[in-house]
Design an enzyme around this catalytic site. Structure first.
Site, mmCIF file in Angstrom:
data_model
loop_
_atom_site.group_PDB
_atom_site.id
_atom_site.type_symbol
_atom_site.label_atom_id
_atom_site.label_comp_id
_atom_site.label_asym_id
_atom_site.label_seq_id
_atom_site.Cartn_x
_atom_site.Cartn_y
_atom_site.Cartn_z
ATOM 1 N N TYR A 26 0.666 -0.821 -0.651
ATOM 2 C CA TYR A 26 -0.342 -0.048 0.053
ATOM 3 C C TYR A 26 0.768 1.231 0.331
ATOM 4 O O TYR A 26 0.933 1.987 1.063
ATOM 5 C CB TYR A 26 -1.312 -0.074 1.073
ATOM 6 C CG TYR A 26 -1.554 0.516 1.072
ATOM 7 C CD1 TYR A 26 -1.651 2.192 0.603
ATOM 8 C CD2 TYR A 26 -3.657 0.402 1.176
ATOM 9 C CE1 TYR A 26 -3.601 2.675 1.233
ATOM 10 C CE2 TYR A 26 -5.043 1.195 1.837
ATOM 11 C CZ TYR A 26 -4.458 1.967 0.865
ATOM 12 O OH TYR A 26 -5.211 3.196 1.030
ATOM 13 N N GLN B 54 -7.079 6.691 8.951
ATOM 14 C CA GLN B 54 -6.853 6.493 7.401
ATOM 15 C C GLN B 54 -7.368 4.955 6.917
ATOM 16 O O GLN B 54 -6.657 3.966 7.295
ATOM 17 C CB GLN B 54 -5.285 6.848 6.175
ATOM 18 C CG GLN B 54 -5.121 8.037 6.482
ATOM 19 C CD GLN B 54 -4.534 9.211 8.533
ATOM 20 O OE1 GLN B 54 -4.553 8.099 9.356
ATOM 21 N NE2 GLN B 54 -4.051 10.238 8.171
ATOM 22 N N GLU B 55 -8.065 4.934 5.726
ATOM 23 C CA GLU B 55 -8.274 3.332 5.178
ATOM 24 C C GLU B 55 -7.090 2.453 5.508
ATOM 25 O O GLU B 55 -7.426 1.550 5.392
ATOM 26 C CB GLU B 55 -9.169 3.619 3.999
ATOM 27 C CG GLU B 55 -8.046 4.777 2.989
ATOM 28 C CD GLU B 55 -8.852 3.899 1.644
ATOM 29 O OE1 GLU B 55 -9.669 4.853 1.552
ATOM 30 O OE2 GLU B 55 -7.685 3.587 0.505
ATOM 31 N N SER B 56 -6.069 2.706 4.810
ATOM 32 C CA SER B 56 -5.259 1.745 5.150
ATOM 33 C C SER B 56 -4.190 0.882 6.295
ATOM 34 O O SER B 56 -3.859 0.088 5.936
ATOM 35 C CB SER B 56 -3.844 2.913 4.501
ATOM 36 O OG SER B 56 -3.630 3.823 5.515
#
Lengths: 311, 266
Positions: A26, B54-56
């Site tokens: 990511y 945060q989506e991460s």
């Protein structure tokens, strides 16, 4: 039994044409060296997946190794849209890939379901959107809508995913494949555990004893792992917490190069086909950008209170 | 009555408009840029207990510089928790914990539907965009959605080409019919010209306030749907001194927010 091998061996042995691959990362801990090796070995007709793809997947699409993409998103983020992705879908260059679209909730849930041996999983997103109106290679199996057998509520079901192979990059692993990571997780752990087998790439191989000093960090156990590749700087131009920073300048380099077909080809010729592996890539990086640039990416140290599992 | 900053740029005003929507103790799911600025302005002014994620996979990060992506290395050290997408999007968002979500898009329509997938025909795209990422689940499941958009007749549109993220879909009751959780949905569209708030009874955005250098007439002209105007329509309150101080002295001393001026937020 040691599963340690080179990246070249691991990709040659475990990535077959037509395979379904999960590739973790990511921006954080993306196994770029593995992606470059897949391109160098000119694998074909791959189905690839991961939430929030970036230059990593853009590059594979531009290089022509991808046939199908189970997607949520592909963008270069700060550097704009994915140029190869756009060329593929808008102009069929080098060919038009097939895209099945989900979201950053539904796709991780599908991988989680796969990791747990479940056939499908309900999700609360996608309802009311056009994501339900576009279906590609998964056809009617992209999703189903049912009335919940419990309370009658309209419920979206999505299928479990079980990739043939996952490739994940971690900070450290032992020779058998017990893999430990820290920092932003994305869908790395569920993706690795959903797959039928796993290639672990790592910054360093450590003894089994070191793994045992902090076993809560292990995201995938050795019995799922078929290859362990020690590959320092593997995630460049992404980063690995505790090892090296994200390379902002390289992001610009890729953006500019990938803006044209010729530029992208030159990028591959220089950074992928032009080197034999990550060690040569690092040499080339230092030669081209200077040792200072390489040195500046190296992480500082900031240790916390050491953990103890003693009783 | 607060004192107002003598000088500010439009993105700073927009960030302040976002901040004012955040209440103390809110959980805010952010991306980069405006959302982070807004949420942090709120934290340093009226909402000290608001928390960001945060989506991460990150909860309550303590970045030393503005993050350039939700995977940015600066989000790691100092965070209260780091997991992954399953934790943030599943355990927190889908489970109903997230109060505020920020979204933006290449097209936004009067019902607050957002397109980040494709311009033109899906099968033969004129312009292929990134796709949903976290947008669809955030728009479906966060209690209050704040939409950031450029105010022109290309970005704002009567009907988006593709609903990546549902707003009020095609009008009142549609979210409920689709089974989306009660009391969720778009709250405002914050543009470089105005703040448009959603009328929950019609699902349409109406003009609440126009920014100091524009007018009701200009905003109506730049909006491609028949824009309803609030009876008490007024000028947007300029940034307060304390808001600008948080932004410039703590959050963004290099004024990276001015990058947005180059993207048309003027």
């Amino acid at each position: 039994m040691s599963k340690v091998m080179s990246m070249k061996q691991a990709i040659a042995k475990h990535v077959n044409d037509g395979d379904f691959l999960f590739i973790g990362g990511y921006i954080c801990r993306t196994p770029f060296a593995a992606i470059h090796e897949i391109i160098r070995q000119q694998k074909k007709d791959l189905t690839v997946t991961r939430s929030n793809a970036a230059d990593d997947f853009d590059m594979m699409i531009g290089a022509g190794v991808v046939k199908r993409f189970i997607a949520t998103f592909l963008s270069l983020g700060f550097y704009g849209l994915g140029r190869c992705y756009r060329r593929s879908l808008e102009q069929g260059i080098p060919h038009k890939i097939e895209v099945e679209e989900y979201t950053n909730l539904s796709l991780p849930m599908m991988l989680m379901a796969g990791s747990m041996g479940m056939p499908f999983i309900p999700v609360k997103d996608m309802a009311g959107s056009d994501l339900l109106n576009v279906k590609s290679f998964m056809g009617d199996n992209k999703y189903k809508i049912i009335d919940s057998p419990f309370d009658g509520a309209k419920t979206v079901l999505v299928p479990a995913l079980n990739p043939d192979l996952a490739i994940v990059h971690v900070q450290q692993a032992d020779e058998d494949g017990n893999a430990q990571m820290w920092g932003i997780g994305g869908d790395c752990q569920v993706g690795a555990n959903a797959a039928k087998k796993v290639i672990v790439t790592c910054e360093r191989i450590v003894d089994r004893e070191v793994i045992g000093k902090d076993p809560s960090r292990t995201i995938v156990p050795d019995f799922k792992v078929v290859a362990v590749v020690e590959e320092p700087f593997c995630a460049h131009p992404g980063y690995t917490p505790g090892f090296y920073d994200f390379d902002f300048n390289f992001g610009n380099l890729y953006k500019n190069a990938s803006s044209t077909v010729e530029g992208f080809q030159a990028f591959l010729d220089e950074w992928v086909y032009g080197v034999t592996g990550r060690a040569k890539y690092i040499e080339h990086y230092i030669q081209k950008m200077g040792y200072g640039a390489y040195r500046n990416l190296q992480a500082k140290f900031d240790y916390g209170y050491p953990v103890s599992y003693a009783y | 009555m607060s004192e107002h900053a003598a000088e500010y740029c439009k993105p700073e005003l927009m960030a302040c408009c976002g901040a004012r929507e955040i209440k103390d103790h809110n959980l805010v799911l952010v991306g980069t840029g405006f959302p982070t600025m807004s949420a942090n302005i709120a934290r340093y002014t009226h909402a000290p207990h608001a928390r960001l994620m945060q989506e991460s996979g990150v909860y309550d990060a303590q970045p030393k510089r503005p993050a350039l992506s939700v995977g940015d290395p600066c989000l790691n050290p100092g965070a209260a928790m780091i997991g992954g997408l399953v934790e943030i999007m599943g355990m927190f968002l889908q489970a109903g914990w997230v109060d505020i979500g920020f979204l933006s898009g290449s097209q936004v329509d009067k019902f607050g539907n957002i397109n980040t997938t494709v311009i033109g025909d899906y099968a033969q795209p004129k312009s292929r965009l990134p796709g949903s990422g976290g947008a669809n689940p955030i728009g479906s499941l966060a209690k209050k959605i704040l939409i950031i958009a450029l105010h022109d007749t290309r970005r704002l549109i009567e009907r988006v080409d593709f609903i990546t993220t549902p707003g009020y879909i095609d009008g009142p009751g549609a979210r409920e019919r689709w089974g989306l959780p009660a009391d969720t949905g778009p709250e405002v569209i914050i543009t470089n010209k105005a703040v448009m708030r959603f009328d929950k009874s019609t699902g349409e955005a109406y003009l609440e306030s126009y920014h100091p250098d524009t007018s009701v007439e200009e905003v109506v002209r730049l909006t491609p749907w028949k824009l309803n105007v609030a009876d008490d329509v007024h000028e947007t309150e300029p940034p307060r001194v304390e808001e600008i101080r948080a932004l410039r002295e703590i959050l963004d001393p290099n004024r990276m927010i001015r990058l947005y001026e180059g993207r048309g937020y003027v």
